[in-house]
Write a protein that holds these residues in place. Sequence first.
Motif, PDB file in Angstrom:
ATOM      1  N   ARG A 473       5.205 -19.117   2.458  1.00 59.25           N
ATOM      2  CA  ARG A 473       5.436 -19.763   1.217  1.00 59.25           C
ATOM      3  C   ARG A 473       5.594 -17.998   0.226  1.00 59.25           C
ATOM      4  NH1 ARG A 473       2.892 -24.858   0.560  1.00 59.25           N
ATOM      5  NH2 ARG A 473       1.530 -23.374  -0.781  1.00 59.25           N
ATOM      6  N   THR A 474       4.656 -17.107   0.524  1.00 56.18           N
ATOM      7  CA  THR A 474       4.473 -15.773  -0.083  1.00 56.18           C
ATOM      8  C   THR A 474       5.594 -14.721   0.404  1.00 56.18           C
ATOM      9  OG1 THR A 474       3.259 -14.729   1.765  1.00 56.18           O
ATOM     10  CG2 THR A 474       1.814 -15.711  -0.157  1.00 56.18           C
ATOM     11  N   PRO A 475       6.146 -14.333  -1.041  1.00 58.75           N
ATOM     12  CA  PRO A 475       6.994 -13.126  -0.690  1.00 58.75           C
ATOM     13  C   PRO A 475       6.782 -11.998  -0.186  1.00 58.75           C
ATOM     14  CG  PRO A 475       5.889 -13.597  -2.953  1.00 58.75           C
ATOM     15  CD  PRO A 475       5.671 -14.159  -2.346  1.00 58.75           C
ATOM     16  N   ASP A 476       6.375 -12.074   0.746  1.00 60.21           N
ATOM     17  CA  ASP A 476       5.150 -10.630   1.794  1.00 60.21           C
ATOM     18  C   ASP A 476       6.740 -10.058   1.804  1.00 60.21           C
ATOM     19  OD1 ASP A 476       5.597 -11.410   4.273  1.00 60.21           O
ATOM     20  OD2 ASP A 476       5.413 -12.668   3.531  1.00 60.21           O
ATOM     21  N   LYS A 477       7.833 -10.048   1.914  1.00 57.88           N
ATOM     22  CA  LYS A 477       9.245  -9.632   2.224  1.00 57.88           C
ATOM     23  C   LYS A 477       9.409  -8.308   1.161  1.00 57.88           C
ATOM     24  CE  LYS A 477      10.628 -11.107   6.552  1.00 57.88           C
ATOM     25  NZ  LYS A 477       9.377 -12.235   6.926  1.00 57.88           N
ATOM     26  N   VAL A 478       9.534  -9.198   0.290  1.00 61.28           N
ATOM     27  CA  VAL A 478       9.795  -8.452  -1.368  1.00 61.28           C
ATOM     28  C   VAL A 478       8.672  -7.993  -1.215  1.00 61.28           C
ATOM     29  CG1 VAL A 478      10.855  -9.561  -4.229  1.00 61.28           C
ATOM     30  CG2 VAL A 478      11.519 -10.862  -1.626  1.00 61.28           C
ATOM     31  N   ALA A 479       7.457  -8.080  -1.645  1.00 59.77           N
ATOM     32  CA  ALA A 479       6.247  -6.800  -2.113  1.00 59.77           C
ATOM     33  C   ALA A 479       6.777  -5.943  -0.752  1.00 59.77           C
ATOM     34  CB  ALA A 479       5.576  -7.525  -1.753  1.00 59.77           C
ATOM     35  N   ALA A 480       7.103  -5.872   0.133  1.00 64.88           N
ATOM     36  CA  ALA A 480       6.381  -4.824   1.372  1.00 64.88           C
ATOM     37  C   ALA A 480       8.047  -4.228   1.110  1.00 64.88           C
ATOM     38  CB  ALA A 480       6.576  -4.954   2.515  1.00 64.88           C
ATOM     39  N   GLU A 481       9.473  -4.096   0.135  1.00 59.90           N
ATOM     40  CA  GLU A 481      10.507  -4.207   0.154  1.00 59.90           C
ATOM     41  C   GLU A 481      10.344  -2.741  -1.432  1.00 59.90           C
ATOM     42  OE1 GLU A 481      13.491  -3.406   1.861  1.00 59.90           O
ATOM     43  OE2 GLU A 481      12.388  -4.591   3.512  1.00 59.90           O
ATOM     44  N   GLY A 482       9.695  -3.425  -2.136  1.00 61.90           N
ATOM     45  CA  GLY A 482       9.279  -2.966  -3.739  1.00 61.90           C
ATOM     46  C   GLY A 482       8.659  -1.553  -3.358  1.00 61.90           C
ATOM     47  N   ILE A 483       7.938  -1.638  -2.195  1.00 66.88           N
ATOM     48  CA  ILE A 483       6.345  -0.499  -1.760  1.00 66.88           C
ATOM     49  C   ILE A 483       7.907   0.623  -1.142  1.00 66.88           C
ATOM     50  CG2 ILE A 483       4.608   0.454  -1.523  1.00 66.88           C
ATOM     51  CD1 ILE A 483       3.398  -2.689  -1.170  1.00 66.88           C
ATOM     52  N   LYS A 484       8.081  -0.358  -0.475  1.00 66.52           N
ATOM     53  CA  LYS A 484       9.675   1.144   0.473  1.00 66.52           C
ATOM     54  C   LYS A 484      10.517   1.485  -0.649  1.00 66.52           C
ATOM     55  CE  LYS A 484      12.315   0.738   4.720  1.00 66.52           C
ATOM     56  NZ  LYS A 484      13.084  -0.395   5.398  1.00 66.52           N
ATOM     57  N   SER A 485      11.090   0.932  -1.360  1.00 63.23           N
ATOM     58  CA  SER A 485      11.837   1.629  -2.434  1.00 63.23           C
ATOM     59  C   SER A 485      11.202   2.461  -3.090  1.00 63.23           C
ATOM     60  CB  SER A 485      12.283   0.234  -2.919  1.00 63.23           C
ATOM     61  OG  SER A 485      11.147  -0.048  -3.991  1.00 63.23           O
ATOM     62  N   PHE A 486      10.122   3.101  -3.029  1.00 64.22           N
ATOM     63  CA  PHE A 486       9.376   3.587  -4.189  1.00 64.22           C
ATOM     64  C   PHE A 486       8.779   4.507  -2.863  1.00 64.22           C
ATOM     65  CE2 PHE A 486       4.953   5.289  -5.941  1.00 64.22           C
ATOM     66  CZ  PHE A 486       5.678   5.784  -7.250  1.00 64.22           C
ATOM     67  N   LEU A 487       8.717   4.491  -2.170  1.00 62.19           N
ATOM     68  CA  LEU A 487       8.567   5.268  -1.112  1.00 62.19           C
ATOM     69  C   LEU A 487      10.032   6.060  -0.590  1.00 62.19           C
ATOM     70  CD1 LEU A 487       6.773   6.533   1.537  1.00 62.19           C
ATOM     71  CD2 LEU A 487       7.649   4.404   2.565  1.00 62.19           C
ATOM     72  N   SER A 488      10.763   5.600  -0.791  1.00 63.00           N
ATOM     73  CA  SER A 488      12.599   5.978  -0.687  1.00 63.00           C
ATOM     74  C   SER A 488      12.870   7.057  -1.675  1.00 63.00           C
ATOM     75  CB  SER A 488      13.562   4.869  -0.726  1.00 63.00           C
ATOM     76  OG  SER A 488      13.226   4.461   0.556  1.00 63.00           O
TER      77      SER A 488
END
Length: 621
Positions: A473-488
């Motif tokens: 149930r954890t939104p791990d994909k959302v969190a990973a995308e959040g870090i990825k957006s900051f990486l961008s």
Amino acid sequence: MGCWYSRVDREENVSRCKARKKYMKQLVKARQAFSASHAMYLRSLRSTGAALLQFSANETVLHRQCYRPPPQPRTLPSPLPPPPRPPFSPSTETWTSSTMASPLPPPPPPPPATSSNWDFWDPFVPASSMSVTEEEWEDEEIATTVSDVAMTRAESVMAPPSSVVTSASTELAIVSRNSKDLGEIVKEVDDYFLKAADAGAELSAILEVSSSGFSADSKGVNKIYSYGCTLNPTSWTWGSTPAPRMNTHRVRIGQMDENNVSAGGIINDSHHCTVERLYAWEKKLFLEVKNCETVKKEHEKRVGQLRKMDVKRADYFKTEKVKKEVEKLESQMIVASQAIETISAEIIKVRETQLYPQLLELVKGMMCMWRSMYESHQVQMHIVQQLKYLNTIPSSEPTSEIHRQSTLQLELQVQQWQQSFCDLVQAQQNYIQSLTGWLRLSLFQFSKSPLSKENHESGIYSLCEEWQQAVDRTPDKVAAEGIKSFLSVVHAIVLQQAEEHKQKKKSESAFKEYEKKVSELRSLESKYGPFSTPESSHKDLVGEKRAKVEMLKRKAEEEKTKYDKFVGVTRAMTMNNLQMGFPHVFQAMVGFSSVCMQSFETVYIEAKQICQEQDVKRILP
């Protein structure tokens, strides 16, 4: 022989044991990966904060003159220049003491200034005292604020979920007391990166994270860890030796674990030793079950042969020989069955007295860790909101080589943060999937009859089922995308700095070419005078050279103008990207850690309730 053993492997009992052994082998590796990924994630949090601190220190130097407030209408005595600030250090106490070493007397209080849009975050300071009129005043107030933050962090304790928001708001009021520049804001963000990383210390102890690093060798777990867990399943010879050897082995196991036995008789072993011990038992169980099935088939074959000999009235001595072989095989079957029963009982014992309590501690540790991380990320999310209130004037300071390197380092650390986060999520998923798969098969006990479900009522399976559902149930994909957006965002800054550096080289090259041609023009002028004459040349050499020099001058000036524009774009884009992109990563991490905190809290509470109900059932007649 190959066909014979392949038929044995297809037997239900053998195939089930083979699957159990496979799941437990996967669990051994998954536990090791879980421990390693947990350590790497905590390390990435610290490294990301440190990289942000270095990056912001270099960027703040370029904007330092832009953060001074406009002069007040009234005439004030000219203050002495403030002492230079030391470079930012992860140690709050060092930074505070360095800043406060030689405080200057504050200037006369200025007239009340209009409060900023975020003054309401501090309910303890009146608006009239929130001026930022002189830099010395700011230094003194900022030092006090950082000291308050350090004291708050030292005195903070784990808050229950109902008080999480209140705790975060209180800390937010402290860190938001004064207007700050980029470096000071990021310094506070780094403090909470460290606090988030420290939140995993208890779970690190449960997972037995090695302080000396992790070996890449996957051929043997005993080679990687050395916690006093000694397992040598090759010395176990049940099923092929008399029963007294089994008792001897039991005594040896008891001596091996003598230091780990609590007063209640429960072995207080490390988690990795428990998992390895179960894997050793599962390997032995598989061999015993396979041996039992092999003997059983041989017994069936000899019994059929004996029946045919009785029908044919075969030779007496031959018949007696086959009878003795049948009796021997029956004895071997009895011994093998006893070995299977004993191993199965040991597996249940280890599972219930060691593995189950350890899993409860794991769930509790993750619940506490994500609760603390939720609090830290929530405060970070509010801290970075201050970036939008920084009124920076476009700076003409170019990006230094040190700053370029610090930006590249930041990009690398954010990339590793994202990777370690994904690795942690995947490792936990593999761990719980392997564990649940093994439990689905191990909750069936071997006995003289075919596989029958054990009468022992255990809560370990429901714990792991709930755990797996919580992970899903954890939104791990959302969190990973959040870090990825900051990486961008950081990558865009890297690219812009590279373009600025490229334009700098072009500008420098144009000026070098211009200076070279100027030198040549001066040589011609010294030889022919300001203008060449028809007698000296058929062409106006000096005039042509002067025209070329003028053209190169215009080109150099154009390249310099482009470079100045690149510098301004870099400064403005850097601040804009941070203002727009910084909050998203912490919003994503707040959402993820909030779900994890609540999910593991639910799993832990339900598991404890089941344990209490089972204790009541054991007490009642």
